[in-house]
Design a protein around this motif. Structure first.
Motif, PDB file in Angstrom:
ATOM      1  N   VAL A   1       9.715  -1.216   5.743  1.00 19.92           N
ATOM      2  CA  VAL A   1       9.079  -0.144   4.967  1.00 19.92           C
ATOM      3  C   VAL A   1       7.763   0.213   5.640  1.00 19.92           C
ATOM      4  O   VAL A   1       7.005  -0.677   6.015  1.00 19.92           O
ATOM      5  CB  VAL A   1       8.787  -0.627   3.523  1.00 19.92           C
ATOM      6  N   THR A   2       7.518   1.492   5.822  1.00 18.84           N
ATOM      7  CA  THR A   2       6.202   1.883   6.321  1.00 18.84           C
ATOM      8  C   THR A   2       5.193   1.694   5.209  1.00 18.84           C
ATOM      9  O   THR A   2       5.454   2.070   4.074  1.00 18.84           O
ATOM     10  CB  THR A   2       6.216   3.366   6.753  1.00 18.84           C
TER      11      THR A   2
ATOM     12  N   ARG B   1       9.872  -6.036   6.410  1.00 18.58           N
ATOM     13  CA  ARG B   1      10.338  -5.426   5.162  1.00 18.58           C
ATOM     14  C   ARG B   1      11.074  -4.123   5.397  1.00 18.58           C
ATOM     15  O   ARG B   1      11.720  -3.603   4.495  1.00 18.58           O
ATOM     16  CB  ARG B   1       9.160  -5.166   4.233  1.00 18.58           C
TER      17      ARG B   1
ATOM     18  N   ASP C   1       6.206   1.688  13.045  1.00 17.35           N
ATOM     19  CA  ASP C   1       5.811   0.605  12.140  1.00 17.35           C
ATOM     20  C   ASP C   1       5.509  -0.624  12.978  1.00 17.35           C
ATOM     21  O   ASP C   1       6.424  -1.281  13.457  1.00 17.35           O
ATOM     22  CB  ASP C   1       6.952   0.273  11.165  1.00 17.35           C
ATOM     23  N   GLU C   2       4.249  -0.896  13.126  1.00 13.66           N
ATOM     24  CA  GLU C   2       3.923  -1.932  14.089  1.00 13.66           C
ATOM     25  C   GLU C   2       3.512  -3.262  13.484  1.00 13.66           C
ATOM     26  O   GLU C   2       3.507  -4.269  14.176  1.00 13.66           O
ATOM     27  CB  GLU C   2       2.821  -1.434  15.016  1.00 13.66           C
ATOM     28  N   THR C   3       3.128  -3.277  12.225  1.00 13.83           N
ATOM     29  CA  THR C   3       2.690  -4.572  11.704  1.00 13.83           C
ATOM     30  C   THR C   3       3.908  -5.436  11.376  1.00 13.83           C
ATOM     31  O   THR C   3       5.008  -4.946  11.111  1.00 13.83           O
ATOM     32  CB  THR C   3       1.836  -4.444  10.429  1.00 13.83           C
TER      33      THR C   3
ATOM     34  N   ASP D   1       1.446   1.828   5.910  1.00 11.17           N
ATOM     35  CA  ASP D   1       0.255   2.620   6.153  1.00 11.17           C
ATOM     36  C   ASP D   1       0.609   3.745   7.118  1.00 11.17           C
ATOM     37  O   ASP D   1       1.600   3.677   7.827  1.00 11.17           O
ATOM     38  CB  ASP D   1      -0.851   1.736   6.731  1.00 11.17           C
TER      39      ASP D   1
ATOM     40  N   GLU E   1       4.455  -7.169   8.784  1.00 10.74           N
ATOM     41  CA  GLU E   1       4.876  -6.935   7.412  1.00 10.74           C
ATOM     42  C   GLU E   1       5.836  -5.741   7.328  1.00 10.74           C
ATOM     43  O   GLU E   1       6.877  -5.801   6.700  1.00 10.74           O
ATOM     44  CB  GLU E   1       3.615  -6.675   6.575  1.00 10.74           C
ATOM     45  N   GLU E   2       5.443  -4.661   7.963  1.00  4.13           N
ATOM     46  CA  GLU E   2       6.243  -3.436   7.892  1.00  4.13           C
ATOM     47  C   GLU E   2       7.609  -3.646   8.535  1.00  4.13           C
ATOM     48  O   GLU E   2       8.621  -3.156   8.042  1.00  4.13           O
ATOM     49  CB  GLU E   2       5.512  -2.291   8.600  1.00  4.13           C
TER      50      GLU E   2
END
Lengths: 691, 386
Positions: free
Chosen positions: A324-325, A322, A314-316, A327, A318-319
C-alpha cells in the motif's frame, strides 16, 4: 539561546551599516578607508535631520548598486582573476567602495590590482568630498544598474524611492538596521508588474509587527558579532551581486522547450496507481532494467509479483510489505514535450492527509479507476475514494484531469465496460465542477503496460481505440501560468538533514522565485534564514521559480524552528499569520451536521492543524452567493456558507483573492472530508470577539 | 472521595466533610467549591512574630483555617486545587479577614459549607463518593510525527504528553532518514508511555492511529521491551488494545472511545456515555433539526414546553462566578428532571465536553419538534458571551 540564534541569523550588511552609524568603538578596527572616516558624527540623529538622512542613504549606495549591478560576462579564468583582485582590494579599502567601481577599475587595469586600487582610491576621495551630488545621482545609478544588463526587466525607478520612503515612515531610528534588507528584497518587487505592487500596501501593516520582532533579534546580537563583520561581508556582497534576472532566467528555461507540470496520481485504493506510474517510468526509461529485474525478483520472493512496478515508487519497507502506498512518492520524468514532477498519492482513506499534501502541489491530475467488475463500483460508490479524491483535487484548484481506466485486461478490453465507466464518471465529474473539455479518458493496463507509452498492440483494444496513449495524454496537459513575479512563497513539505552544513527543506514554490544567497523568513515562526543552495531533482541550480518542486538548503536557522507546513517567504512581504479567519466553504456530503464548536482538522497546503469552527456566519445561495440566512444553527450537506475558524496555534494563510493557490483550505473530521473552502478574511485575535 | 459527615438542613444550607483520595477527587472538589462558600481545611501558613526588641522571625506553622472562597484555581496537569479567600475564623496565627490560599491536599479532610446545596452540587457529591464509577484508561492517539499520551478517567481526560516531531519524508533512493525519524519518534512515545502511565491503575491502554502507525508502533514497542527486558511492558501486554482513529489529534479520542471494541471493554463509563449522547444530538440535528436545540435561550424555551428529553450540559457552566448565573442553569436542570428528562452533565475536561463547551455549553434533544424560535440573532449573540 535566542541571543545565540540572533547572531547566527544576522544580516551582516545590516550590521555593517549599523556600525557605521553607531559603533564608534569598533570602528578603528577596520575602517581604514577614507570613505568611512567622512561619515559625519551627527548620523546618530539622522532620524530628524534631512541632511543626516542623506548621508545615511549614501551609506547604502555600495550595497544598492552592487545588488543591481551585474558583472560583465567573463570567461571563467578572467572571472577567477577578477575575484582574487577584488579580494585583495577589499582587504585594503574595506567595504566602502561600490563593488562595480572596483570591478570597473580591475577591468580597466587589466587585472592588475595595484593599478586598480590606485584608481579606486583616487576616485573615492573625489567622490566622498561631495556626497550631496552623489545622492542626487543615486536613482540614476540605480536605473543604469538595473537596466543595462537586464534588458527585459521593467525597472520602475520612480517607484523605488517611493517605496523606500514608506519603509522609513513605518519605523523610527531603530529601523535603520533593517532597511538595507528591504532595499535588496525590493529588487524583485519593483520588477514585478502592478498588481504585486498594489499588494505592497496592505502587507506593510503585518510586516511592521514582524519587522520589530526580527529587529529585536538583530539588536540583541549586535555587540557580539560586529567585530567579525568585515570578514563575512565580502561573501555576502558577492552573492548579492550574482542576483540573476528572474524574467530572463525564466524565459531561458522556457526556451528549452519543455514545459514543467506537477502531476498528481489519484484514485481508490488498489486501483493500480503506483503500478501504472511505475510502469510508465520503466517504459520511458527512467528506471533501468537491472533495478526492475531486482524488484521483480524481490517482489516474487514476498509472493507479490504483481507489485514489482509499484516498488519503483513505494520505497519504504512498510509500503512494500503491505503493498500500500502510504506517503506521496515524488519523482521526475520527461515526456516528449513536458518535464513532469510526478506525485504518486496514496489511495487508502487513512492517508488522505498525505494525498492532500501532494495534490496541493499539483497542476493536473490522473485519476486512476479500476475497470474490474465490482472494483470500479466499490471505488466509485459512497465511501470509495474515487469520489472524494476527485472532489478534493477540484477544490484544491486542479482543473485538468485525465482518467486512466486501468486493468482493462481483466475485462478483456471490453469497449462496453469502458463506455459504461466513462459515462458514469463523466456525469459525476461534470457535477464536481470539471469542464468537459478538460477531462480526457484513456483505457490502459498498468500491469501489462498496454497503451501507456506506445500505441496498443493488443488487437482487442486497438480494434476500437484509436485515441492517445497515457504518455500522449500527459503531453496534452497545459502548463499553468506561474506567478513568478509575486513575492516568494514556498510551503515546507519536508525537512531533512542534507549534506554539508545547514539542513534541507523540500516543497513546491507557490509564487515568486528564489536564488542562492537570498534571505527568507520562515513563517509563522518569524525566523530569518539564508538560502545556501537550491536543487531540483538533485541537480543544483542557482534559481528556482514558482511551480518548481525544489529542495532548498538553509543556514542561519535551526531545524527545530521549522515544521512541516511552515511557509518560507520573502522577508519584505511575509505571509499573513493568524489563529482565526473566515472562509467561504462548500459542505460536502456529510452525515453529521456542522454546528459551531465542531472540531475539525484544517488542511492547508502541507499543513494539518486541529481547529474548531468558532461560529457560523451565514448560509449562502449556491449559485449567486446571496446570503440566505444569517447565523444558521447548523450546516448540512451541500450547503454554501461563511464560517469562522479558530486554531490553537497560529498558521500562515493567504486570502484567496490575493493568491488563489494559497487561499484554499480543506476541513476534515473523523476521516471524512467535510468541507472545502476559500479564505475570505483573516481576523486579528482581539477584534473578532467585539464584533 | 470519602464522605465523613454531611450536615445539610432543610433549607439545604450546611456543611459536608470529605477526604479526597485520588487526583480525580480534586476535580470534583473544584466543581463543588464556588464563590461565597466557606471552606475549612488544614494548611501551612507562614507566620511572622515580632519580639520585644523589634526583631522579626518567621516560621511556618500548620494550622486549620476557615475561609470564604473568592476564587479557585485548578491545575489539570498536577491535579492541584488552590482556593483563595479571606479568613473568617480568627486563631492565634491568622487574623480575621486575612487572605489565605488553601492548597487542598490528598488524604486530608476538608469541610465545605454552602449557603445552599442545590441539586447539581448534591449530584456531584454523590458521583464523587461513588467508588464503582472508576475506570481508568490510558490512550495513545498518534499519527506519523504526532502523539498524545492521555489518561482518561471517568470525569477527566488529561493529556500527559504531547510528542510532536517532524519526520523526514521518504525520498527517492533514500528512506534511511525517514526510518530513523520514525524510530526516534517511537522511542519518544515509549518513553512517554513508561513515564506517564501507571500500569497498576489503568485498566487498559488504547493505541489509536490512522493507517498502520499503531501496528508498527505496537510491534516496535514490544520488540524493544524484549530487547531491553522491560518487565512493565511485557507483563502488561494484554492491556494494550489497537484501535483505528482518523488522526493523531486530541479530538480523535472521541472516535476512539466510541469504537465498539473499546466500549465492550470499558463497560459504561461516563466518558463513553457523553460521547454517545453528543452523537445522538448531532444525528438528531441532521434528521430532525427541530428536535435538537442548543444555546441557553433555545433550550430554556424548550424546557418551558417540557419538551426536553435529554439535556446535555457542560459542568463549566456551574462554575460560574455569579450566583444568579449558576442558579439559572440549576433551574434548567431541575426543570428538565421534573419533566422526567434525562440530564447529562459533561465534564469540560473530556474532549466531548470541550466540544459541547464550544457549542454554547447547553444542548438538548427534544421529545417532539418545536419550530425554531424566530429571534435568532439575539440569542446566538448572547450565547457567544458564555
Amino acid at each position: 539561546m535566542s541571543r545565540h540564534r540572533a547572531v547566527r541569523t544576522m544580516n551582516y550588511d545590516d550590521e555593517y551599516d549599523f556600525d557605521d552609524v553607531y559603533g564608534h568603538s569598533v570602528e578603528d578596527d577596520y575602517c581604514v578607508s577614507p570613505g568611512t572616516d567622512q561619515i559625519p558624527e551627527e548620523d546618530e540623529t539622522m532620524g530628524d535631520k534631512p541632511e543626516g538622512k542623506g548621508s545615511y542613504d549614501e551609506d547604502y549606495d555600495p550595497l544598492k548598486d552592487s545588488s543591481n549591478f551585474q558583472r560583465p560576462p567573463l570567461n571563467p579564468i578572467d572571472e577567477a582573476r577578477l575575484n582574487s583582485c577584488l579580494e585583495e582590494m577589499r582587504n585594503i579599502v574595506g567595504e566602502t567602495t561600490p563593488e562595480h567601481l572596483m570591478i570597473d577599475a580591475v577591468l580597466r587595469s587589466d587585472f592588475n590590482y595595484e593599478k586598480a586600487l590606485n584608481d579606486v582610491l583616487n576616485s573615492q576621495s573625489g567622490k566622498t568630498t561631495e556626497p550631496k551630488s552623489d545622492i542626487a545621482c543615486r536613482p540614476k545609478i540605480f536605473m543604469i544598474g538595473g537596466d543595462e544588463p537586464n534588458e527585459g526587466s521593467v525597472v520602475t525607478a520612480p517607484q523605488e524611492p517611493q517605496v523606500t520612503r514608506m519603509t522609513f515612515s513605518t519605523g523610527n531610528q531603530t529601523n535603520s538596521g533593517f532597511t538595507p534588507e528591504k532595499n535588496s528584497g525590493m529588487d524583485v518587487e519593483t520588477e514585478s508588474s502592478n498588481p504585486a505592487c498594489r499588494d505592497l500596501g496592505d502587507s506593510f501593516a503585518s510586516l511592521d509587527v514582524k519587522k520589530s520582532a526580527s529587529q529585536a533579534k538583530l539588536d540583541a546580537g549586535d555587540s557580539g558579532s560586529s567585530n567579525n563583520t568585515p570578514k563575512k561581508a565580502p561573501f555576502l556582497l558577492k552573492t548579492k551581486l550574482e542576483r540573476l534576472d528572474v524574467k530572463k532566467e525564466y524565459a531561458k528555461r522556457q526556451a528549452d522547450g519543455k514545459d514543467f507540470i506537477n502531476l498528481v496520481v489519484i484514485g481508490h485504493v488498489d486501483a493500480g496507481k503506483s503500478t501504472l506510474m511505475g510502469h510508465v517510468l520503466y517504459q520511458l526509461g527512467f528506471v533501468n532494467k537491472r533495478t526492475m529485474h531486482k524488484y521483480e525478483q524481490e517482489s516474487k520472493k514476498l509472493g507479490k509479483a504483481s507489485f514489482a512496478y509499484a516498488w519503483v515508487l513505494d520505497e519504504t519497507e512498510e509500503e512494500r510489505s503491505r503493498g500500500v502506498t502510504m506517503d506521496v512518492a515524488q519523482t521526475r520524468f520527461q515526456t516528449n514535450t513536458k518535464v513532469v514532477t510526478l506525485l504518486d498519492a496514496p489511495g487508502h482513506k487513512d492517508f488522505i492527509p498525505n494525498m492532500i499534501t501532494g495534490a496541493a502541489q499539483a497542476d493536473c491530475a490522473i485519476l486512476v479507476v479500476n475497470a474490474t467488475r465490482g472494483e470500479f463500483e466499490t471505488g466509485f460508490d459512497a465511501g470509495g475514494q474515487t469520489r472524494e479524491h476527485a472532489m478534493l483535487i477540484r477544490s484544491l484548484g486542479v482543473s485538468q484531469l485525465m482518467v486512466a481506466v486501468n486493468k482493462m485486461d481483466t475485462v478483456d478490453w471490453s469497449q462496453l465496460r469502458y463506455k459504461e465507466i466513462t459515462t458514469k464518471l463523466a456525469a459525476f465529474l461534470k457535477q464536481t465542477g470539471f469542464k468537459e473539455s478538460d477531462v480526457s479518458y484513456v483505457p490502459c493496463s498498468g500491469l501489462s503496460g498496454e497503451n501507456l507509452c506506445h500505441a496498443p498492440k493488443d488487437t482487442q483494444l486497438s480494434k476500437w481505440y484509436t485515441g492517445p496513449t497515457l504518455a500522449e495524454g500527459i503531453d496534452r496537459f497545459r502548463s499553468p501560468d506561474r506567478m513568478i513575479d509575486r513575492a516568494f512563497r514556498m510551503c515546507v513539505g519536508d525537512i531533512f538533514k542534507g549534506m554539508g552544513s545547514g539542513f534541507s527543506v523540500a516543497g513546491t514554490i507557490q509564487a515568486g522565485s528564489v536564488q542562492v544567497g537570498d534571505r527568507l523568513v520562515i513563517m509563522p515562526q518569524g525566523d530569518i534564514c539564508n538560502v545556501k543552495g537550491i536543487a531540483i531533482d538533485e541537480a543544483p541550480l542557482s534559481i528556482a521559480f514558482a511551480g518548481d518542486n525544489a529542495v532548498l538548503t538553509i543556514t542561519g536557522s535551526d531545524m527545530n524552528n521549522i515544521g512541516v507546513g511552515s511557509i518560507l517567504c520573502d522577508p519584505m512581504l511575509p505571509i499573513k499569520v493568524t489563529s482565526r479567519f473566515r472562509a467561504r466553504v462548500v459542505i460536502f456530503n456529510i452525515d453529521v451536521p456542522i454546528t459551531k464548536g465542531f472540531p475539525v482538522v484544517l488542511h492547508y497546503q502541507s499543513l494539518n492543524e486541529p481547529a474548531h469552527i468558532h461560529r457560523l456566519i451565514s448560509q449562502l445561495n449556491k449559485s449567486n452567493g446571496e446570503i440566505l440566512k444569517k447565523k444558521p444553527r447548523c450546516l448540512t450537506k451541500n450547503m454554501n456558507a461563511v464560517i469562522e475558524l479558530s486554531l490553537s496555534r497560529t498558521v500562515c494563510l493567504e486570502l484567496h483573492k490575493d493568491c488563489k493557490e494559497l487561499g484554499r483550505i480543506m476541513l476534515r473530521y473523523a476521516g471524512h472530508t467535510i468541507a472545502a473552502g476559500l479564505v475570505t478574511e483573516i481576523l486579528d485575535k482581539p477584534s473578532s470577539k467585539t464584533e | 472521595m470519602k464522605l465523613v459527615s454531611k450536615d445539610i438542613d432543610k433549607n439545604s444550607a450546611g456543611g459536608v466533610t470529605m477526604i479526597p483520595e485520588e487526583a480525580e477527587d480534586m476535580w470534583h472538589a473544584y466543581n463543588l467549591i464556588t464563590h461565597g462558600d466557606s471552606l475549612r481545611s488544614t494548611t501551612i501558613r507562614k507566620v511572622q512574630t515580632e519580639t520585644a526588641t523589634g526583631s522579626t522571625s518567621s516560621s511556618k506553622v500548620r494550622t486549620t483555617l476557615t475561609i470564604t472562597v473568592e476564587s479557585t484555581d485548578f491545575d489539570t496537569q498536577a491535579c492541584v486545587l488552590r482556593v483563595k479567600g479571606r479568613n473568617i475564623q480568627e486563631n492565634q496565627y491568622v487574623k480575621l479577614g486575612a487572605y489565605h490560599t488553601l492548597d487542598l491536599e490528598l488524604n486530608r479532610k476538608f469541610t465545605l459549607g454552602k449557603p445552599e446545596w442545590d441539586s447539581v452540587a448534591l449530584d456531584r457529591l454523590d458521583q464523587a463518593c461513588d467508588v464503582t464509577q472508576h475506570a481508568d484508561l490510558a490512550a495513545v492517539v498518534m499519527q506519523e510525527g504526532l502523539a498524545h499520551v492521555c489518561l482518561v478517567t471517568s470525569s477527566m481526560t488529561l493529556v500527559r504528553a504531547k510528542i510532536d516531531v517532524s519526520i523526514p519524508r521518504k525520498r527517492k533512493g533514500s528512506c534511511s532518514q525517514h526510518d530513523k525519524g520514525i524510530t526516534r519518534f517511537y522511542d519518544q512515545v515509549i518513553q512517554a508511555v513508561l513515564r506517564h502511565i501507571n500500569f497498576d491503575i489503568v485498566k487498559g491502554v488504547l493505541i489509536a492511529s490512522p493507517g498502520f502507525v499503531k501496528d508498527q508502533f505496537y510491534e516496535y514497542m514490544f520488540q524493544q521491551a524484549i530487547k531491553l527486558d522491560n518487565r512493565t511492558l511485557i507483563d502488561n501486554k494484554s492491556k494494550f488494545v489497537l484501535i483505528h482513529s482518523s488522526s493523531g489529534f486530541k479530538h480523535a479520542l472521541k472516535e476512539v472511545l466510541q469504537d465498539p471494541s473499546v466500549s465492550a471493554r470499558l463497560a459504561d463509563t461516563k466518558a463513553l456515555g457523553e460521547a454517545r449522547a453528543l452523537d445522538d444530538f448531532y444525528s438528531m440535528l441532521q434528521n430532525d433539526p427541530n428536535r435538537a436545540f442548543y444555546g441557553l435561550k433555545h433550550v430554556e424555551l424548550a424546557a418551558e414546553a417540557q419538551a426536553v428529553e435529554v439535556l446535555l450540559v457542560s459542568d463549566d457552566l456551574f462554575r460560574a462566578q455569579e450566583v444568579s448565573t449558576r442558579r439559572r442553569y440549576v433551574q434548567l436542570v431541575d426543570g428538565v428532571r421534573e419533566s422526567c428528562g434525562d440530564v447529562k452533565v459533561f465534564s469540560s475536561l473530556h474532549v466531548t465536553g470541550e466540544q459541547l463547551g464550544q457549542l454554547s455549553g447547553v444542548a438538548a434533544i427534544l421529545r417532539f419538534p418545536i419550530p425554531e424560535p424566530e429571534s435568532d440573532g439575539d440569542d446566538s449573540d448572547s450565547t457567544d458571551e458564555n
